[in-house]
Motif scaffolding. Sequence first.
Motif: not given
Length: 201
Positions: A136-137, A140, A143, A150
């Motif tokens: 997800v990071e 990100e 986004r 994400p």
Amino acid sequence: MDPDSRREMIVRAALPLVIEHGSAVTTRQVARAADIGEGTIFRVFADKAELLDACVTEALSPDHALAELALVSMDQPLAARLTEAASALQAHLDRVGAVLGALHATGGRGRSGRPGSPVGTPDRAAGSLPVREALVEIFEPERESLRLSPEQAALIFLGLLFAGTGMPPAGGGSADASPQWGVRDLVDVFLHGVLPQPVRI
């Protein structure tokens, strides 16, 4: 050396031997690889089965992959970040597969205690939530430009990585000749699909 450090050292020495010999590996071989006396193994492990379980636990641990994901430079384009992430996760899955495959092929004891029982699942093998959060990071920064969140993108990307294991490479060829789908192919299909031009549905 404290018991935890000794366990870690023994498991590190044992893992390549487990991949090579499966459950047929001997504690004598492990002791020789670790440069210790065989009796030292039994000061920290009750028996060989416990040592093999510790090797499986270490193989399933995503810690090394998570450390690699943390090193992915966020200054790169998304495709480059995903290629690095996929490479790190593929290496982790390769090690998991090598350890579990060797144990299964030699009738190794799984954690259920049944001979030859499989240990772990792809979701567990990839570390599940911590790995998804790390992915997800990576998504990100994009986004606002992504069609999905994400969180959704990370879940789909992880699923595609699992599905890609064992697929033939892009452009033909047999799965037997090249058992892994290249990570660049995976990232390209993930970002751009399988059609040459986007199609509205």
